[in-house]
Design a protein around this motif. Sequence first.
Motif, PDB file in Angstrom:
ATOM      1  N   GLY A  95       0.879  -1.202  -0.055  1.00 60.63           N
ATOM      2  CA  GLY A  95      -0.079   0.095  -0.205  1.00 60.63           C
ATOM      3  C   GLY A  95       1.019   1.438   0.053  1.00 60.63           C
ATOM      4  O   GLY A  95       0.245   2.321   0.184  1.00 60.63           O
ATOM      5  N   PHE A  96       2.129   1.143  -0.222  1.00 58.26           N
ATOM      6  CA  PHE A  96       2.754   2.458  -0.283  1.00 58.26           C
ATOM      7  C   PHE A  96       2.785   3.143  -1.776  1.00 58.26           C
ATOM      8  O   PHE A  96       2.916   4.424  -1.724  1.00 58.26           O
ATOM      9  CB  PHE A  96       4.482   2.148  -0.204  1.00 58.26           C
ATOM     10  CG  PHE A  96       4.560   1.431   1.456  1.00 58.26           C
ATOM     11  CD1 PHE A  96       4.575   2.189   2.485  1.00 58.26           C
ATOM     12  CD2 PHE A  96       4.906   0.096   1.751  1.00 58.26           C
ATOM     13  CE1 PHE A  96       4.793   2.022   3.852  1.00 58.26           C
ATOM     14  CE2 PHE A  96       5.266  -0.233   2.866  1.00 58.26           C
ATOM     15  CZ  PHE A  96       4.974   0.561   3.864  1.00 58.26           C
ATOM     16  N   VAL A  97       2.551   2.438  -2.918  1.00 59.27           N
ATOM     17  CA  VAL A  97       2.531   2.872  -4.098  1.00 59.27           C
ATOM     18  C   VAL A  97       1.251   2.347  -4.818  1.00 59.27           C
ATOM     19  O   VAL A  97       0.881   1.188  -4.413  1.00 59.27           O
ATOM     20  CB  VAL A  97       3.647   2.359  -4.933  1.00 59.27           C
ATOM     21  CG1 VAL A  97       3.795   2.776  -6.316  1.00 59.27           C
ATOM     22  CG2 VAL A  97       5.111   3.061  -4.333  1.00 59.27           C
ATOM     23  N   ASP A  98       0.586   3.432  -5.516  1.00 54.50           N
ATOM     24  CA  ASP A  98      -0.598   2.924  -6.482  1.00 54.50           C
ATOM     25  C   ASP A  98      -0.045   2.304  -7.618  1.00 54.50           C
ATOM     26  O   ASP A  98       0.730   3.113  -8.253  1.00 54.50           O
ATOM     27  CB  ASP A  98      -1.553   4.177  -6.628  1.00 54.50           C
ATOM     28  CG  ASP A  98      -2.923   3.784  -7.272  1.00 54.50           C
ATOM     29  OD1 ASP A  98      -2.762   2.940  -8.047  1.00 54.50           O
ATOM     30  OD2 ASP A  98      -3.717   4.610  -6.928  1.00 54.50           O
ATOM     31  N   GLU A  99      -0.328   1.410  -8.120  1.00 52.99           N
ATOM     32  CA  GLU A  99       0.049   0.715  -9.288  1.00 52.99           C
ATOM     33  C   GLU A  99      -0.144   1.528 -10.554  1.00 52.99           C
ATOM     34  O   GLU A  99       0.693   1.646 -11.506  1.00 52.99           O
ATOM     35  CB  GLU A  99      -0.796  -0.670  -9.521  1.00 52.99           C
ATOM     36  CG  GLU A  99      -0.297  -1.337 -10.718  1.00 52.99           C
ATOM     37  CD  GLU A  99      -0.826  -2.954 -10.814  1.00 52.99           C
ATOM     38  OE1 GLU A  99      -0.444  -3.786 -11.643  1.00 52.99           O
ATOM     39  OE2 GLU A  99      -1.683  -3.111 -10.062  1.00 52.99           O
ATOM     40  N   ALA A 100      -1.178   2.683 -10.580  1.00 52.59           N
ATOM     41  CA  ALA A 100      -1.240   3.467 -11.725  1.00 52.59           C
ATOM     42  C   ALA A 100      -0.274   4.393 -11.818  1.00 52.59           C
ATOM     43  O   ALA A 100      -0.204   5.103 -12.897  1.00 52.59           O
ATOM     44  CB  ALA A 100      -2.677   4.250 -11.327  1.00 52.59           C
TER      45      ALA A 100
END
Length: 99
Positions: free
Chosen positions: A75-80
């Motif tokens: 949850g540290f980075v949004d895949e988008a």
Amino acid sequence: MLVTERQTQEGLLVAVCDEDVLGETFESDDISLTVTEEFYGGEAVDESAVVDSLSRAAVANLVGTRAVELAIEEGFVDEANVLEVGSTLHAQLLRMQQF
């Protein structure tokens, strides 16, 4: 994975990369990314240590499929917001603090 932590005036800067991308250069369209020893060469750690470092980071730079996928899973980075650069992935994290 390799992790480097640096204390800056803005907070903790964390650099994470997959071990196999260290020293490599990746290119895609207008982007060229070199994974240098000076910036990314750090201590080899397990996934839990990477998560610990990212949880304390004000800023983080991540290179490598596994490093970026772990940051997404946790949850540290949004895949988008992940960049595909050549045959690898790159992501950055900036944690805004309210004063």
